[in-house]
Write a protein that holds these residues in place. Structure first.
Motif, PDB file in Angstrom:
ATOM      1  N   GLN A  85       8.468  -4.103  -1.467  1.00  0.00           N
ATOM      2  CA  GLN A  85       7.339  -3.433  -0.818  1.00  0.00           C
ATOM      3  C   GLN A  85       7.792  -2.664   0.437  1.00  0.00           C
ATOM      4  N   ASN A  86       8.671  -3.291   1.211  1.00  0.00           N
ATOM      5  CA  ASN A  86       9.177  -2.610   2.420  1.00  0.00           C
ATOM      6  C   ASN A  86       9.946  -1.351   2.070  1.00  0.00           C
ATOM      7  N   LYS A  87      10.726  -1.445   1.016  1.00  0.00           N
ATOM      8  CA  LYS A  87      11.509  -0.293   0.563  1.00  0.00           C
ATOM      9  C   LYS A  87      10.569   0.846   0.131  1.00  0.00           C
ATOM     10  N   VAL A  88       9.522   0.482  -0.594  1.00  0.00           N
ATOM     11  CA  VAL A  88       8.555   1.495  -1.062  1.00  0.00           C
ATOM     12  C   VAL A  88       7.892   2.164   0.141  1.00  0.00           C
ATOM     13  N   LEU A  89       7.518   1.342   1.124  1.00  0.00           N
ATOM     14  CA  LEU A  89       6.885   1.901   2.333  1.00  0.00           C
ATOM     15  C   LEU A  89       7.832   2.846   3.068  1.00  0.00           C
ATOM     16  N   GLU A  90       9.099   2.420   3.141  1.00  0.00           N
ATOM     17  CA  GLU A  90      10.112   3.227   3.824  1.00  0.00           C
ATOM     18  C   GLU A  90      10.237   4.608   3.151  1.00  0.00           C
ATOM     19  N   TYR A  91      10.356   4.596   1.824  1.00  0.00           N
ATOM     20  CA  TYR A  91      10.468   5.873   1.102  1.00  0.00           C
ATOM     21  C   TYR A  91       9.188   6.690   1.248  1.00  0.00           C
ATOM     22  N   PHE A  92       8.053   6.026   1.056  1.00  0.00           N
ATOM     23  CA  PHE A  92       6.778   6.753   1.112  1.00  0.00           C
ATOM     24  C   PHE A  92       6.636   7.458   2.455  1.00  0.00           C
ATOM     25  N   ASN A  93       6.910   6.705   3.522  1.00  0.00           N
ATOM     26  CA  ASN A  93       6.698   7.274   4.859  1.00  0.00           C
ATOM     27  C   ASN A  93       7.738   8.342   5.200  1.00  0.00           C
ATOM     28  N   ARG A  94       8.880   8.302   4.553  1.00  0.00           N
ATOM     29  CA  ARG A  94       9.873   9.364   4.728  1.00  0.00           C
ATOM     30  C   ARG A  94       9.350  10.665   4.111  1.00  0.00           C
ATOM     31  N   TYR A  95       8.751  10.554   2.924  1.00  0.00           N
ATOM     32  CA  TYR A  95       8.262  11.767   2.254  1.00  0.00           C
ATOM     33  C   TYR A  95       6.914  12.214   2.779  1.00  0.00           C
ATOM     34  N   ASN A  96       6.236  11.323   3.451  1.00  0.00           N
ATOM     35  CA  ASN A  96       4.894  11.633   3.934  1.00  0.00           C
ATOM     36  C   ASN A  96       4.850  11.430   5.446  1.00  0.00           C
ATOM     37  N   ALA A  97       5.884  11.937   6.121  1.00  0.00           N
ATOM     38  CA  ALA A  97       6.113  11.596   7.529  1.00  0.00           C
ATOM     39  C   ALA A  97       4.929  11.935   8.429  1.00  0.00           C
ATOM     40  N   SER A  98       4.149  12.958   8.075  1.00  0.00           N
ATOM     41  CA  SER A  98       3.045  13.356   8.960  1.00  0.00           C
ATOM     42  C   SER A  98       1.893  12.352   8.912  1.00  0.00           C
TER      43      SER A  98
END
Ligand SMILES: Nc1ncnc2c1ncn2[C@@H]1O[C@H](COP(=O)(O)OS(=O)(=O)O)[C@@H](OP(=O)(O)O)[C@H]1O
Ligand SMILES: [Mg+2]
Length: 345
Positions: free
Chosen positions: A88-101
């Motif tokens: 879950q943490n990994k998914v959040l990390e990737y998601f927030n990288r691509y959706n940084a705004s």
């Protein structure tokens, strides 16, 4: 209601971003990031990240244009992910990288994923999404697809297939990454993942069944490959089949690299709608035929699965009549469709 052309651009943008994320996640994939769902199929960080990214992208793009929310029927949900905090943490990390705004937390992640969980859509238009179709191919670093379709009155009206590992053309095997796009009544097109120009695509005109190129799943499930070889033998096919994971099989037929794609693995298995809706319209709009093994149209009106259909028959139009005959010769469906037997000479 929003014009379909607007939704077409919105859907392409969502799939394009998802493909870029897939390529990066795949390059970092290690085994710990693969967990088992109840059905034992592998689900990776990629599936969850992509589902969340696509849903967020579709919601924010349509909301910005004042459109009310469409139902979404998608493969994954938050249940298994919540049991795996590291994943879950990994998914959040990737998601927030691509959706940084617009970074999100774990609870919003679950909310986004679970939007895809519904059994029956409640809106006239609805999306269906397979974030990573062909998870086995993704793990093998082979073919997979991000598959998104927009449905209206339970029929696909837009189909977008992002194929990050599929060469844009068969004569440029090293130029990988393409998106196939179809809009009802407006044809099918292909574009490179990193470029904006689109080229029309068409199914093959092959009518000589001895020269037909079959495509089937990479892995033989149930009697899948055995049945296909029976049918192709009865059709007089002489060439070896292509074996490819995911809806890239539909892509191959839509652009004329293959002539026929068949899928029937076991009678009890009901196909998931997200494994077919996008590929289905892409082949139809490229001039091909998509029906089930009994010649029935695919029925997307009965929930998450194609409960009223048996298998998939996808073909160019010239070969379809002979293919139907060959299927009749190869399988004997019993009354009420409960059983059938392969016919051996
Ligand atoms: N028994 C059976 N019969 C038919 N289809 C099944 C079956 N079990 C699973 N699935 C679904 O198949 C999807 C992958 O299909 P592929 O054609 O890509 O398979 S393969 O990787 O080439 O073997 C796969 O999709 P993903 O989970 O998105 O990869 C499943 O939804
Ligand atoms: Mg999937």
């Amino acid at each position: 209601m929003l014009a379909i052309s607007k939704l077409r651009s919105i859907a392409i943008k969502a799939v394009q971003q998802a493909c870029i994320a897939c390529v990066e996640i795949q390059s970092h994939l290690v085994n710990e990031e693969t967990i088992n769902k109840k059905d034992k199929s592998p689900v990776t960080v990629g599936d969850y990240t992509v589902q969340a990214l696509v849903i967020e992208s579709l919601l924010s793009s349509t909301q910005a244009l004042g459109e009310s929310e469409y139902s979404i029927v998608a493969e994954e949900d938050a249940d298994t992910l919540a049991e795996q905090p590291d994943v879950q943490n990994k998914v959040l990390e990737y998601f927030n990288r691509y959706n940084a705004s617009k970074p999100i937390d774990a609870s919003r992640l679950s909310e986004l994923l679970d939007k895809g969980k519904i059994k029956n859509p409640t809106t006239k238009r609805w999306w269906t999404l397979d974030p990573i179709d062909g998870t086995l191919g993704f793990l093998r670093r082979d073919q997979y697809a991000v598959a998104l379709a927009l449905m209206e009155d339970n029929k696909p009206i837009l189909g977008i297939l992002g194929c990050p590992s599929l060469p844009i053309a068969s004569n440029t095997p090293n130029d990988k990454g393409c998106i196939l796009i179809a809009q009802k009544g407006a044809g099918s097109f292909i574009r490179h993942i990193e470029r904006d120009d689109e080229q029309p695509i068409h199914v093959s005109t092959q009518s000589d069944s001895s020269q037909a190129i079959f495509t089937e799943s990479y892995v033989s499930r149930g009697f899948g490959h055995e049945l296909n070889s029976k049918i192709s033998k009865n059709l007089g096919v002489t060439r070896d089949p292509l074996r490819i994971d995911s809806q890239c099989k539909y892509a191959m037929v839509a652009r004329g690299d293959s002539d026929i794609y068949l899928r029937l693995t076991e009678l009890a298995y009901k196909e998931c709608i997200w494994d077919h809706a996008a590929g289905h319209i892409i082949v139809e709009e490229a001039g091909g035929q998509v029906f089930d093994f009994q010649g029935k149209p695919l029925d997307y009106s009965v929930g998450r699965k194609l409960d009223n259909n048996i298998g998939i028959v996808c073909s160019n139009s010239n070969l379809y009549p002979a293919l139907k005959e060959s299927i009749k010769k190869s399988i004997d469906f019993k009354p009420h469709h409960y059983t059938f037997t392969l016919i051996f000479e």
